[in-house]
Design an enzyme around this catalytic site. Structure first.
Site, PDB file in Angstrom:
ATOM      1  N   ASP A 164     -26.595  49.756  94.592  1.00  0.00           N
ATOM      2  CA  ASP A 164     -25.592  49.146  95.461  1.00  0.00           C
ATOM      3  C   ASP A 164     -25.496  47.656  95.167  1.00  0.00           C
ATOM      4  OD1 ASP A 164     -28.157  48.606  96.886  1.00  0.00           O
ATOM      5  OD2 ASP A 164     -26.795  47.665  98.299  1.00  0.00           O
ATOM      6  N   TYR A 192     -38.961  37.021  95.804  1.00  0.00           N
ATOM      7  CA  TYR A 192     -40.244  37.082  96.516  1.00  0.00           C
ATOM      8  C   TYR A 192     -41.273  36.152  95.887  1.00  0.00           C
ATOM      9  CZ  TYR A 192     -38.396  41.141  98.959  1.00  0.00           C
ATOM     10  OH  TYR A 192     -37.636  41.968  99.728  1.00  0.00           O
ATOM     11  N   GLU A 235     -20.649  38.484  97.406  1.00  0.00           N
ATOM     12  CA  GLU A 235     -21.379  39.537  98.113  1.00  0.00           C
ATOM     13  C   GLU A 235     -20.435  40.359  98.971  1.00  0.00           C
ATOM     14  OE1 GLU A 235     -24.986  38.197 100.004  1.00  0.00           O
ATOM     15  OE2 GLU A 235     -25.756  37.359  98.148  1.00  0.00           O
ATOM     16  N   SER A 236     -19.236  40.575  98.469  1.00  0.00           N
ATOM     17  CA  SER A 236     -18.312  41.473  99.162  1.00  0.00           C
ATOM     18  C   SER A 236     -19.032  42.793  99.396  1.00  0.00           C
ATOM     19  CB  SER A 236     -17.064  41.719  98.315  1.00  0.00           C
ATOM     20  OG  SER A 236     -16.278  40.560  98.271  1.00  0.00           O
ATOM     21  N   HIS A 296     -31.371  40.598 108.459  1.00  0.00           N
ATOM     22  CA  HIS A 296     -30.085  39.925 108.283  1.00  0.00           C
ATOM     23  C   HIS A 296     -30.008  38.784 109.292  1.00  0.00           C
ATOM     24  CE1 HIS A 296     -26.086  40.854 106.185  1.00  0.00           C
ATOM     25  NE2 HIS A 296     -27.038  40.800 105.296  1.00  0.00           N
ATOM     26  N   ASN A 297     -31.089  37.978 109.313  1.00  0.00           N
ATOM     27  CA  ASN A 297     -31.240  36.952 110.333  1.00  0.00           C
ATOM     28  C   ASN A 297     -30.250  35.815 110.188  1.00  0.00           C
ATOM     29  OD1 ASN A 297     -33.477  38.518 110.879  1.00  0.00           O
ATOM     30  ND2 ASN A 297     -34.903  37.153 109.847  1.00  0.00           N
ATOM     31  N   ASN A 317     -39.431  43.949 103.356  1.00  0.00           N
ATOM     32  CA  ASN A 317     -38.608  42.784 103.135  1.00  0.00           C
ATOM     33  C   ASN A 317     -39.331  41.570 103.696  1.00  0.00           C
ATOM     34  OD1 ASN A 317     -36.014  41.376 104.998  1.00  0.00           O
ATOM     35  ND2 ASN A 317     -36.071  41.262 102.789  1.00  0.00           N
ATOM     36  N   GLU A 354     -34.754  45.916 106.580  1.00  0.00           N
ATOM     37  CA  GLU A 354     -34.217  44.686 105.979  1.00  0.00           C
ATOM     38  C   GLU A 354     -33.879  43.702 107.082  1.00  0.00           C
ATOM     39  OE1 GLU A 354     -33.288  44.291 101.648  1.00  0.00           O
ATOM     40  OE2 GLU A 354     -32.972  42.944 103.351  1.00  0.00           O
ATOM     41  N   ASP A 370     -28.735  50.979 100.837  1.00  0.00           N
ATOM     42  CA  ASP A 370     -30.047  51.092 100.196  1.00  0.00           C
ATOM     43  C   ASP A 370     -30.546  52.534 100.239  1.00  0.00           C
ATOM     44  OD1 ASP A 370     -30.469  48.507  99.353  1.00  0.00           O
ATOM     45  OD2 ASP A 370     -31.413  47.865 101.215  1.00  0.00           O
ATOM     46  N   HIS A 376     -35.167  35.049  98.481  1.00  0.00           N
ATOM     47  CA  HIS A 376     -34.699  36.324  99.006  1.00  0.00           C
ATOM     48  C   HIS A 376     -34.773  37.427  97.959  1.00  0.00           C
ATOM     49  CE1 HIS A 376     -32.327  38.750 101.833  1.00  0.00           C
ATOM     50  NE2 HIS A 376     -31.685  39.204 100.770  1.00  0.00           N
TER      51      HIS A 376
END
Lengths: 232, 736
Positions: free
Chosen positions: B262, B46, B306-307, B89-90, B526, B87, B111, B43
């Protein structure tokens, strides 16, 4: 004349309202920060749409504790013109400036779409340039727009002509089909007894430029401007 | 003790581990191992896709920032720039649909505003299993509510997108989110940590244990441990993000910061090491100073959390006080947790001890790159040659069946849950072929679209990749917009399987070829691999997000028919191409054969013609022919008319009638013109060498289509409309 657009944390139609008042109507407009205690000599205060404080508890429930609310309440008591749009309407209800509450929409979903409203009362500072019975094509965008009040309150509202807008079909009939969110009596907009504070769920600032599909909402701002300028 | 089991848990191979030891000259500590695990995950690194992504064209005269940053940036004139990215988020959205989708929106928004741009539009591309299944419906309900909950609260309109339903997504839905923002050229910010001694600030929500190993999770297949992974999904707080957006734009506008990043995937680890790496510096932070939501968090947990709704920012010693005041105004924490150092190292302290001390270059730039094996799937040759079923007896029935397919049917049930009008720029509402956003005070407007057809890609990934680009550009051309830049989200199965890798390589090469043919650069995107559950991969699904420009918003063309009596013209020529179509799936359950092919040069000519004719105000409506074919294209234009306007069409080509009506031959557009413009349009088409056929007129209250003299489809507009409009709500009402 001068408009003030209140900015709560989480307001998100503040810039839209500001744009329409300043750039479409060419009126002096200023933002009013919720932590200040200053209305900057505005003639009309607009509480814009959005999600004040995220609306996690109940729409508008926390915004009523913002410092600027003290000045806004005093302004209302002195007869100042206040327009609450969507979340701004919900804040006015929480404040008790307008009676009633908002429930979740009847289909339990957020609804964003163009709808029609009928003007019920043209003898107000917010509709004086329109004619009663006139139909406006105007967008809504809310989760909690299902207006509720006790039967006694409803009787009072009707008796005092406080219902300003109702959801209607395009031809003006007040039907259950047109009542997208399930509001009592198809109520889309209401004012206080003194007729200087109006709350409405539809967004007139989203219907003020023909390019965006409708300019029907302009009549509300035109009425306010006409009312205030005629008193100067 | 680092053993095989621990490495497996961290998604690292033995070879990768040995490389880490070599790079840092010691055995990594537990926290350091966690850091490498995240940063070397598929992720973040790459590692399987990098060598193939190099084939995409990334340069062009409008490009301000290509791939590699938080988002791509293109020039849109007058000192303004469009900043955009897509992006996936699957994985989180399958485990926890509401929060997975919501935090996907939150992440893509960050982003964009990290770069100094105010987000003005969101779109999403969603793929689910069939609606007939109640579990799929609950996922859809959760995902749509999650997107709405986050985007609506942020005040960023969700202006369009696409939704498809297919078996291959039942256990692996896809949630791809796109965001576009606008920035002034001189107010663009990057992830930089320059100036030794400059303070490093932690902004936003407190750190909790949510989302630990999110990026590693997104880099593996799902098995039976699905429920156990639920705690890996973060929880979103859109209100906090709205404050973060306003506060960040305020410090940026005032020029108070050096750089900002971020905390998305891999959280504090990724943001700190990337900022240092980009600037050739080091960063030293003290975890005791990091605001924490939970007690007793270990350095490992803090670094890997990953808050959501957090940023890392570098200010200067001069500006830091004012920066903190602005965040305080917005009720946000802005805590100095460290500073920029010389020496290219990430140093992390906790409890007075140094818990991480590694070169940033090892973390960020040294992950191995793999040229994985690829092999054409054996099943493809098996499904290549099919016997086409006989054409239907009753074309009305076939037409209504196609219109009621959820992939074709009206999506209002979905998009009216999204605030698509806030910010009052939305000129074309969702449901149009492309979204159109005005730029306040300007004549020009931005056009956006998302597109991708996974069935074509399954049958022929190279062609599918080309068509994805071509169709997205065609959507823009129909409204009169020139394409400027591309972002892509490439959703595939497990890249360690040669057949998946083959699909990936073919698709990327197809996309590259088409982007070159249209002269449009790819500015970022992505890759989402490992979209497999229990060994079953999704169909290869590239999603192309293309941004274009219309010079005069008043000349933009919409898809609805305009006036009774307007002439209907077909641009392009219909071939007998039925394989891979919605029609064959709907009527016969077939998904086989060679999908529609594409000639990119011919496609480009048709699109250029459409853009030229729109600019000259010659056409009244335009709609591209895609899924469902010509009949569905006509129906869409009928349904989008202000007042229903029917049509009367006669097609003369001597090919199968079903191919003529429902085939999905590429490079075709249906336009209508007012009768007095007909000759001019035919003339222009002749000059530009565009195949153009007069096929009928806007007329009556029916959709009436003949093949030659034979009436085949004759359906009242109201019936067709209700079939199309109510298909999705019906399924939810009856079966929910």
């Amino acid at each position: 004349m001068k408009f003030g657009v209140v900015v709560f944390p989480g307001s998100n139609c503040d810039y839209d309202t500001f744009h329409v008042l300043r750039d479409v109507f060419d009126k002096e407009t200023t933002f009013l920060w919720h932590k200040d205690h200053d209305l900057k000599n505005c003639d009309c205060i607009v509480l814009p749409g959005g999600f004040s404080y995220g609306d996690y508890l109940r729409s508008g429930a926390i915004a009523r504790f913002s410092p600027l609310i003290q000045e806004i309440t005093e302004f209302a008591q002195k007869g100042g013109i206040i327009l609450g749009i969507c979340n701004g309407f919900q804040v006015l209800l929480e404040l008790g400036l307008i009676p009633g509450v908002m429930l979740r929409n009847k289909n339990l979903k957020f609804l964003c779409q163009h709808i029609h409203i009928r003007i019920e009362n043209d003898q107000t500072p917010f509709t004086r340039s329109s004619k009663a019975g006139q139909i406006l094509k105007i967008p809504i965008a809310h989760f909690d727009g299902n207006y509720y009040a006790t039967p006694e309150t409803l009787v009072e509202l009707k008796k005092n002509d406080q219902i300003v807008f109702r959801y209607s079909d395009p031809d003006g009939s007040i039907s259950e089909m047109a009542n997208v969110n399930g509001s009592m009596e198809n109520i889309a907009g209401l004012m206080n007894l003194d007729r200087n504070v109006l709350g409405m769920m539809p967004h007139p600032e989203r219907a003020s430029e023909a390019l965006l599909g409708s300019a029907d909402g302009k009549i509300i701002f035109e009425s306010i401007i006409d009312y205030i300028e005629s008193r100067k | 003790m680092i053993d095989k089991k621990l490495l497996e848990k961290h998604g690292l191979t033995f070879e990768e581990y040995n490389r880490i030891v070599d790079l840092i000259g010691k055995e990594p500590s537990y926290t350091e191992l966690g850091i490498f695990s995240l940063m070397w995950s598929e992720h973040c690194s790459y590692k399987s896709s990098k060598i193939h992504l190099k084939k995409l064209p990334v340069t062009g005269e409008n490009v301000i920032q290509g791939p590699g940053e938080n988002a791509g940036i293109i020039d849109i004139g007058d000192g303004m720039a469009a900043v955009f990215k897509i992006e996936s988020h699957n994985h989180p959205s399958f485990i926890e649909p509401y929060q997975g989708a919501a935090t996907g929106v939150g992440g893509i928004l960050r982003d964009i505003f990290t770069m100094g741009a105010r987000p003005i539009a969101l779109m999403n591309s969603l793929r689910f299993g069939p609606l007939s299944n109640s579990h799929n419906r609950s996922i859809i309900d959760g995902v749509v509510s999650g997107i709405a909950g986050y985007g609506n609260c942020m005040g960023v309109p969700t202006v369009g997108g696409e939704i498809y339903f297919h078996d291959s997504y039942a256990l692996n839905p896809l949630v791809n989110v796109f965001c576009l923002g606008i920035a002034e050229h001189d107010k663009i910010f990057y992830a930089k940590a320059e100036g030794t001694g400059n303070p490093v600030l932690y902004i936003g929500s407190k750190t909790g244990r949510d989302g630990i190993h999110g990026a590693t999770m997104a880099s593996a297949e799902f098995g039976e441990d699905l429920e156990e992974k639920r705690p890996n999904v973060q929880v979103g707080d859109p209100f906090k993000e709205k404050l973060l957006l306003e506060a960040c734009l305020e410090v940026m506008n005032k020029g108070l910061i050096v750089g900002i990043q971020d905390m998305g995937a891999a959280g504090l680890t990724c943001s700190s090491s990337e900022m240092a790496s980009n600037s050739g510096t080091g960063i030293e932070i003290n975890l005791d100073l990091v605001p924490q939501r939970e007690e007793g968090m270990t350095p490992y947990e803090i670094m890997l959390s990953e808050s959501q709704e957090r940023m890392l920012l570098v200010a200067t010693n001069k500006t830091v006080k004012e920066v903190q005041e602005i965040f305080a105004k917005w009720d946000l924490e802005a805590v100095i947790i460290g500073h920029v150092t010389d020496g290219n190292k990430l140093k992390v302290k906790a409890g007075g001890e140094i818990v991480v001390d590694v070169p940033v270059d090892a973390i960020v730039n040294s992950c191995p790159v793999y040229n994985r094996q690829s092999k054409k799937p054996a099943c493809l040759s098996r499904i290549r040659n099919i016997n086409l079923p006989a054409p239907p007896e009753d074309y009305n029935k076939a037409f209504l069946l196609v219109l009621s397919q959820p992939t074709i049917a009206n999506k209002e049930w979905v998009y009216r849950q999204y605030d698509h009008m806030v910010q009052i720029n939305t000129v074309f509402l969702p449901g149009a072929g492309a979204s159109l956003l005005r730029l306040k005070g300007k004549n020009r407007a931005l056009a956006l679209t998302l597109d991708g057809n996974a069935v074509y890609c399954y049958l022929d990934p190279r062609t599918g990749g080309k068509i994805a680009v071509a169709e997205a550009c065609r959507n823009l051309a129909c409204i009169g917009a020139r394409p400027l830049g591309v972002t892509n989200c490439l959703n595939f199965g497990n890249p360690e399987k040669p057949e998946i890798m083959w699909q990936f390589i073919e698709t990327v090469e197809g996309i590259a070829e088409a982007c070159k043919a249209f002269s449009i650069p790819v500015t970022g995107g992505n890759v989402s691999f490992y979209n497999e559950t229990e060994g079953a991969p999704i169909s290869p699904t590239p999603v192309l997000g293309i941004v274009g420009i219309v010079d005069d918003v008043h000349k933009a063309v919409s898809q609805g028919f305009k006036n009774e009596g307007d002439i209907i013209l077909l641009l392009g020529k219909t071939k007998e191409e039925l394989n891979g179509t919605v029609y064959l799936r709907a009527l016969h359950g077939k998904e086989e054969g060679i999908p529609p092919q594409i000639d990119l040069a011919a496609e480009k000519k048709v699109q250029d013609f459409c853009i030229e004719a729109a600019a000259k105000k010659l056409i009244a409506s335009a709609n591209d022919i895609s899924e469902g074919g010509l009949a569905v294209c006509l129906a869409e234009s009928v349904f989008s008319a202000e007042a229903f306007l029917g049509c009367e069409v006669s097609l003369k080509d001597s090919i199968r009638t079903d191919a003529l009506f429902f085939g999905e031959t590429q490079s075709r557009i249906i336009v209508t013109v007012e009768p007095e413009n007909l000759d001019t349009v035919l003339d222009l088409a002749g000059k530009r060498d565009i195949p153009i056929t007069r096929i009928g007129k806007v007329n009556g209250q029916k959709i009436f289509i003949r093949h030659g003299e034979k009436p085949c489809i004759e359906v009242p507009v109201a019936l067709a409309y209700n079939t199309w409009k109510n298909a999705i709500p019906k399924i939810f009402q009856i079966k929910s």
